[in-house]
Enzyme design. Structure first.
Site, PDB file in Angstrom:
ATOM      1  N   ILE A  15     -34.770  41.539   0.293  1.00  0.00           N
ATOM      2  CA  ILE A  15     -34.569  41.942   1.682  1.00  0.00           C
ATOM      3  C   ILE A  15     -35.353  41.070   2.658  1.00  0.00           C
ATOM      4  O   ILE A  15     -35.053  41.038   3.857  1.00  0.00           O
ATOM      5  CB  ILE A  15     -34.950  43.427   1.869  1.00  0.00           C
ATOM      6  N   ALA A  18     -33.355  38.656   4.942  1.00  0.00           N
ATOM      7  CA  ALA A  18     -32.654  39.265   6.074  1.00  0.00           C
ATOM      8  C   ALA A  18     -33.602  39.471   7.244  1.00  0.00           C
ATOM      9  O   ALA A  18     -33.231  39.265   8.406  1.00  0.00           O
ATOM     10  CB  ALA A  18     -32.026  40.585   5.639  1.00  0.00           C
ATOM     11  N   HIS A  81     -45.273  51.680  -1.113  1.00  0.00           N
ATOM     12  CA  HIS A  81     -45.213  51.617   0.347  1.00  0.00           C
ATOM     13  C   HIS A  81     -46.474  52.180   0.982  1.00  0.00           C
ATOM     14  O   HIS A  81     -47.084  51.561   1.860  1.00  0.00           O
ATOM     15  CB  HIS A  81     -43.997  52.395   0.862  1.00  0.00           C
ATOM     16  N   LYS A  99     -38.085  51.491   4.316  1.00  0.00           N
ATOM     17  CA  LYS A  99     -37.975  52.908   4.009  1.00  0.00           C
ATOM     18  C   LYS A  99     -38.009  53.104   2.487  1.00  0.00           C
ATOM     19  O   LYS A  99     -37.721  52.157   1.736  1.00  0.00           O
ATOM     20  CB  LYS A  99     -36.699  53.498   4.627  1.00  0.00           C
ATOM     21  N   ASP A 181     -33.142  56.295  -1.352  1.00  0.00           N
ATOM     22  CA  ASP A 181     -32.832  54.892  -1.056  1.00  0.00           C
ATOM     23  C   ASP A 181     -31.924  54.763   0.164  1.00  0.00           C
ATOM     24  O   ASP A 181     -32.247  54.048   1.114  1.00  0.00           O
ATOM     25  CB  ASP A 181     -32.172  54.233  -2.264  1.00  0.00           C
TER      26      ASP A 181
END
Length: 361
Positions: A15, A18, A81, A99, A181
């Site tokens: 990710i 991006a 996280h 997230k 997710d």
């Protein structure tokens, strides 16, 4: 805005590219450092930044204490996280992360408390809700085009991420599954559209004990499933509207709309909240489906626009929209839904949040 907000990235996985595509287009953001468990991945991400100058750092502990890092972009796996965010907050850095905010309510509460005590900003994806798709839909709801909202549906159906992800195990471990997710995209959108959730009813299942990796160098390997992979529920929003939710890694194909909102005067078709844009269609009572023109949101937005909004909010001394408070409420809704599924009864949602400010076009 003055000087750009200097960003240190933790996690250079799939990710991160991006995010980089978005951040390199923004004057108010500058990437200065990156770290990853795989130094080669960190180096590859740093090398993509035009002009260079991005430090490849050996560890999270080293990155969060750097003088050239104002904020940490936390792109690690869900299980860590909270750990990474807490380390960054402890070092006096603002944090924006992927997230979910955390995998437990206690961990999420600890992050909010730490950020508040230190006077630091804490933000969390998804920021897709700031794009033109969801914001145009929200403007239609807020503008009364469907009357009083009474119901909504939200569907995310796929055979599973192991088909395309080369290292998919984390999707099937605690903190993963279709609800934790993908649910944040849909639930964040629903809070923007209909407000916070006050009560949930749910059911969940785990049809397969193992999954098989479908791509990459590990294709054909099998791994165990530790979470429910099909979750369905009914959510009662504070305003009274009821949402029917289905999140599944067990559906081979479906012809289901991502989100629809139905009111006393019409219905609204909302584009996939995993994307920033898309067609918004209105069906007024007695009329026909008609596409609405883009009327709100950030055109051309990409992942990282929430971090840009946080940087702007710092400069303007206003709340940022992709807030930890919203992410904490979304996490609570998801965990309460799973609790309700296990207990076979409806449960109240103890947390609350304020709907973020809408985004003007």
């Amino acid at each position: 805005m003055g000087e750009p907000l200097r960003i240190g990235v933790v996690g250079a996985g799939a990710i991160s590219g991006a995010y980089l595509d978005t951040l390199e287009r923004l004057d108010g953001i500058r990437l200065t450092a990156v770290t990853d468990l795989d130094p080669a991945r960190a180096g590859a991400l740093a090398a993509r930044v035009p002009g260079g100058g991005v430090a490849v750092v050996g560890s999270v502990a080293d990155l969060v204490v750097r003088d050239d890092v104002d904020a940490v972009l936390n792109l690690t796996v869900p299980a860590v996280h909270a750990e990474v965010a807490l380390a960054a907050l402890g070092a006096g850095k603002h944090v924006y992360g992927e997230k979910p905010l955390a995998t437990t309510r206690a961990a999420a509460d600890g992050l909010l408390a730490a950020a508040a005590a230190a006077g630091l900003r804490l933000g969390c994806a998804p920021d897709t809700v700031l794009g033109t798709g969801l914001q145009t839909a929200r403007a239609a709801v807020d503008g009364g085009l469907i009357g009083t909202p009474v119901a909504a549906t939200a569907f995310m159906t796929t055979p599973g991420h192991e088909r395309w992800h080369p290292d998919p195990e984390f999707y099937y471990r605690p903190g993963g599954g279709p609800l934790l997710d993908m649910g944040p995209y849909y639930l964040s959108a629903l809070v923007h559209l209909l407000g916070p959730v006050v009560e949930v009813t749910g059911a969940a299942s785990r049809p397969r004990a193992e999954r098989e990796i479908g791509s990459g160098p590990r294709a054909g390997e099998r791994f165990g499933v530790a979470v429910d992979t099909h979750v369905t529920g009914v959510l009662r929003h504070a305003g009274g509207a009821l949402t029917t939710l289905v999140m599944s890694f067990d559906i081979q194909a479906a012809r289901l709309p991502s989100i629809e909102v139905h009111g006393t005067a019409g219905s609204l078709s909302v584009p996939d909240p995993n994307h920033f844009d898309g067609l918004v269609e209105l069906h007024p009572a007695g009329g026909e489906w008609t596409a609405l023109p883009v009327s709100a949101g950030c055109p051309g937005a990409g992942r990282g626009i929430g971090l840009a909004d946080l940087a702007e909010a710092l400069a303007e001394d206003r709340p940022h929209r992709a807030s930890a408070e919203l992410a904490r409420h979304v996490l609570d809704v998801m965990l309460t839904l799973l609790d309700a599924a296990r207990e076979g009864r409806s449960l109240g949602v103890s947390s609350d949040c304020v709907r973020p400010e809408p985004v003007r076009l």
